[in-house]
Design a protein around this motif. Structure first.
Motif, PDB file in Angstrom:
ATOM      1  N   HIS A 219      16.017   1.911 -17.198  1.00  0.00           N
ATOM      2  CA  HIS A 219      14.902   2.761 -16.791  1.00  0.00           C
ATOM      3  C   HIS A 219      13.990   2.022 -15.818  1.00  0.00           C
ATOM      4  N   LEU A 220      13.744   0.738 -16.094  1.00  0.00           N
ATOM      5  CA  LEU A 220      12.918  -0.068 -15.201  1.00  0.00           C
ATOM      6  C   LEU A 220      13.568  -0.224 -13.836  1.00  0.00           C
ATOM      7  N   LEU A 221      14.864  -0.481 -13.827  1.00  0.00           N
ATOM      8  CA  LEU A 221      15.572  -0.655 -12.562  1.00  0.00           C
ATOM      9  C   LEU A 221      15.535   0.635 -11.743  1.00  0.00           C
ATOM     10  N   LYS A 222      15.744   1.753 -12.419  1.00  0.00           N
ATOM     11  CA  LYS A 222      15.713   3.044 -11.726  1.00  0.00           C
ATOM     12  C   LYS A 222      14.330   3.317 -11.131  1.00  0.00           C
ATOM     13  N   LEU A 223      13.279   3.039 -11.889  1.00  0.00           N
ATOM     14  CA  LEU A 223      11.927   3.261 -11.387  1.00  0.00           C
ATOM     15  C   LEU A 223      11.606   2.305 -10.236  1.00  0.00           C
ATOM     16  N   THR A 224      12.061   1.059 -10.356  1.00  0.00           N
ATOM     17  CA  THR A 224      11.834   0.085  -9.291  1.00  0.00           C
ATOM     18  C   THR A 224      12.437   0.558  -7.978  1.00  0.00           C
ATOM     19  N   PHE A 225      13.684   0.993  -8.017  1.00  0.00           N
ATOM     20  CA  PHE A 225      14.343   1.390  -6.783  1.00  0.00           C
ATOM     21  C   PHE A 225      13.876   2.760  -6.288  1.00  0.00           C
ATOM     22  N   LYS A 226      13.235   3.514  -7.133  1.00  0.00           N
ATOM     23  CA  LYS A 226      12.584   4.748  -6.680  1.00  0.00           C
ATOM     24  C   LYS A 226      11.456   4.431  -5.709  1.00  0.00           C
ATOM     25  N   HIS A 227      10.756   3.326  -5.945  1.00  0.00           N
ATOM     26  CA  HIS A 227       9.582   2.978  -5.136  1.00  0.00           C
ATOM     27  C   HIS A 227       9.829   1.822  -4.171  1.00  0.00           C
ATOM     28  N   LEU A 228      10.983   1.159  -4.247  1.00  0.00           N
ATOM     29  CA  LEU A 228      11.177  -0.091  -3.524  1.00  0.00           C
ATOM     30  C   LEU A 228      11.147   0.081  -2.004  1.00  0.00           C
ATOM     31  N   ASP A 229      11.782   1.129  -1.475  1.00  0.00           N
ATOM     32  CA  ASP A 229      11.804   1.308  -0.028  1.00  0.00           C
ATOM     33  C   ASP A 229      10.387   1.426   0.535  1.00  0.00           C
ATOM     34  N   GLN A 230       9.563   2.236  -0.123  1.00  0.00           N
ATOM     35  CA  GLN A 230       8.190   2.408   0.342  1.00  0.00           C
ATOM     36  C   GLN A 230       7.393   1.112   0.182  1.00  0.00           C
ATOM     37  N   PHE A 231       7.643   0.393  -0.882  1.00  0.00           N
ATOM     38  CA  PHE A 231       6.941  -0.871  -1.095  1.00  0.00           C
ATOM     39  C   PHE A 231       7.269  -1.867   0.018  1.00  0.00           C
ATOM     40  N   ILE A 232       8.553  -2.054   0.314  1.00  0.00           N
ATOM     41  CA  ILE A 232       8.951  -2.998   1.364  1.00  0.00           C
ATOM     42  C   ILE A 232       8.409  -2.540   2.718  1.00  0.00           C
ATOM     43  N   ALA A 233       8.455  -1.243   2.986  1.00  0.00           N
ATOM     44  CA  ALA A 233       7.915  -0.728   4.254  1.00  0.00           C
ATOM     45  C   ALA A 233       6.426  -1.024   4.368  1.00  0.00           C
ATOM     46  N   SER A 234       5.702  -0.874   3.270  1.00  0.00           N
ATOM     47  CA  SER A 234       4.265  -1.159   3.278  1.00  0.00           C
ATOM     48  C   SER A 234       3.999  -2.647   3.461  1.00  0.00           C
ATOM     49  N   VAL A 235       4.797  -3.491   2.816  1.00  0.00           N
ATOM     50  CA  VAL A 235       4.658  -4.940   2.978  1.00  0.00           C
ATOM     51  C   VAL A 235       4.853  -5.317   4.440  1.00  0.00           C
ATOM     52  N   GLU A 236       5.905  -4.818   5.046  1.00  0.00           N
ATOM     53  CA  GLU A 236       6.196  -5.184   6.435  1.00  0.00           C
ATOM     54  C   GLU A 236       5.133  -4.656   7.390  1.00  0.00           C
ATOM     55  N   ALA A 237       4.614  -3.454   7.124  1.00  0.00           N
ATOM     56  CA  ALA A 237       3.563  -2.901   7.977  1.00  0.00           C
ATOM     57  C   ALA A 237       2.267  -3.698   7.841  1.00  0.00           C
ATOM     58  N   ARG A 238       1.898  -4.046   6.623  1.00  0.00           N
ATOM     59  CA  ARG A 238       0.653  -4.789   6.394  1.00  0.00           C
ATOM     60  C   ARG A 238       0.740  -6.233   6.870  1.00  0.00           C
ATOM     61  N   PHE A 239       1.909  -6.863   6.690  1.00  0.00           N
ATOM     62  CA  PHE A 239       2.066  -8.263   7.052  1.00  0.00           C
ATOM     63  C   PHE A 239       2.421  -8.430   8.531  1.00  0.00           C
ATOM     64  N   GLY A 240       2.854  -7.343   9.175  1.00  0.00           N
ATOM     65  CA  GLY A 240       3.140  -7.387  10.601  1.00  0.00           C
ATOM     66  C   GLY A 240       4.456  -8.035  10.969  1.00  0.00           C
ATOM     67  N   ARG A 241       5.377  -8.089  10.034  1.00  0.00           N
ATOM     68  CA  ARG A 241       6.703  -8.651  10.324  1.00  0.00           C
ATOM     69  C   ARG A 241       7.697  -8.206   9.268  1.00  0.00           C
ATOM     70  N   SER A 242       8.968  -8.333   9.590  1.00  0.00           N
ATOM     71  CA  SER A 242      10.033  -8.010   8.648  1.00  0.00           C
ATOM     72  C   SER A 242      10.134  -9.108   7.596  1.00  0.00           C
ATOM     73  N   ILE A 243      10.580  -8.731   6.403  1.00  0.00           N
ATOM     74  CA  ILE A 243      10.781  -9.756   5.376  1.00  0.00           C
ATOM     75  C   ILE A 243      11.884 -10.732   5.794  1.00  0.00           C
ATOM     76  N   ARG A 244      12.740 -10.324   6.735  1.00  0.00           N
ATOM     77  CA  ARG A 244      13.802 -11.205   7.223  1.00  0.00           C
ATOM     78  C   ARG A 244      13.260 -12.335   8.100  1.00  0.00           C
ATOM     79  N   ASP A 245      11.992 -12.224   8.537  1.00  0.00           N
ATOM     80  CA  ASP A 245      11.420 -13.204   9.460  1.00  0.00           C
ATOM     81  C   ASP A 245      10.879 -14.448   8.757  1.00  0.00           C
TER      82      ASP A 245
END
Length: 325
Positions: A219-245
């Protein structure tokens, strides 16, 4: 931006190999590595304590940086494990180390698996405001005593360990990037029911299972991946770079399935993502700083490298923060 001045770990006793644990518990050979991906983990001895392990790690971190308690402005204890509900663990840690003549403040930060990251966020706020120059963050986790031997999935997954980090201001003149969110629909997907005022330990009519950690992993894994794309997108937008950088991505080691899905979903190079689940198991809040310690101390991540620390926690919470090593 925060700069990592020193980091050290403490692991209790020799590693326990999965084959050894399977033999001890009467489980099928090979079941643990197949299902959890954990090859070894550490379990504290009866004489070990949360505070004792943390004190060992902090002593090593200070020695590594040629510092003493008089060089610290603040001590944060950032973990989900405790020895006592009262007083808070940071003051007990000072007492354990014999630092009774030093009056710098000390308090706890508890966000379960994200405690170390939230500790870094608190440290960044104090350091970047100019209030403090050097902060020690200690994360010491001892989940093995709260695991139900009848719950094979959790009993085989978690391990004990402690890490201490000393941080100060970087020469990179910009604020530390941080981003934390909480999705309260996951509030009770991972919990230890007994021990608080809702279920006192002296109320022995409670079910035996309520005295152990409980987790609805899928259940935790399912909920995590429900929100993960938006979370990573927000991180990259706020930090100004891709997590790959970043020189290294150091995530919480929740489970092998979760790590594999994370790497595949975002197409991350395997060598860029710090993986220590097979070596330590899930060490709650100590998982991320253990990965950071290994990257810096054992693998020689070059000084000046910028890393991103990120993960999830019971709650369900997600968080990310950057750090210069």
């Amino acid at each position: 931006m925060l700069h990592l001045q020193s980091i050290a770990k403490y692991l209790p006793g020799p590693p326990i190999h999965s084959a050894e644990l399977e033999a001890r518990m009467g489980w099928p050979a090979g079941w643990i590595e197949k299902n959890s991906g954990v090859e070894t983990r550490y379990h504290a001895s009866p004489t070990d304590s949360v505070i004792g392990m943390g004190a060992q790690a902090l002593s090593s971190a200070l020695a590594q940086a040629d510092l003493g308690p008089g060089d610290l402005d603040l001590l944060l204890f950032a973990a989900g494990s405790i020895d006592y509900p009262i007083p808070h663990s940071a003051c007990l840690l000072k007492a354990e180390l014999g630092w009774t003549q030093y009056d710098f403040p000390a308090f706890d930060v508890d966000a379960t698996c994200l405690s170390f990251l939230n500790g870094l966020e608190v440290a960044a706020a104090f350091i970047e405001s100019g209030r403090y120059a050097r902060v020690a963050i200690v994360t010491s986790e001892l989940p093995s005593r709260s695991l139900n031997p009848e719950d094979r999935k959790t009993y085989s997954l978690f391990g004990d360990g402690a890490v201490a980090a000393i941080v100060g201001r970087s020469q990179i003149d910009r604020p530390t990037d941080t981003y934390f969110v909480n999705y309260a629909e996951g509030a009770k997907l991972a919990m230890l029911p007994a021990g608080g005022n809702a279920m006192r330990l002296n109320h022995r009519q409670n079910p035996e299972a309520d005295y152990y950690f409980q987790m609805k992993g899928r259940h935790l894994l399912k909920l995590t991946f429900k929100h993960l794309d938006q979370f990573i997108a927000s991180v990259e937008a706020r930090f100004g770079r891709s997590i790959r950088d970043y020189a290294r991505i150091i995530p919480h080691q929740a489970s092998r399935l979760g790590m594999d899905m994370f790497i595949k979903r975002f197409g991350l190079p395997g060598g860029q993502v710090q993986l220590n689940l097979p070596r330590y198991g899930n060490c709650i809040a100590a998982s991320i700083p253990l990965g950071l310690c290994d990257a810096v101390v054992e693998e020689g991540l070059p000084p000046g490298s910028e890393v991103i620390l990120m993960g999830t926690a019971a709650g369900l919470s997600m968080g990310a923060i950057t750090l210069e090593v």
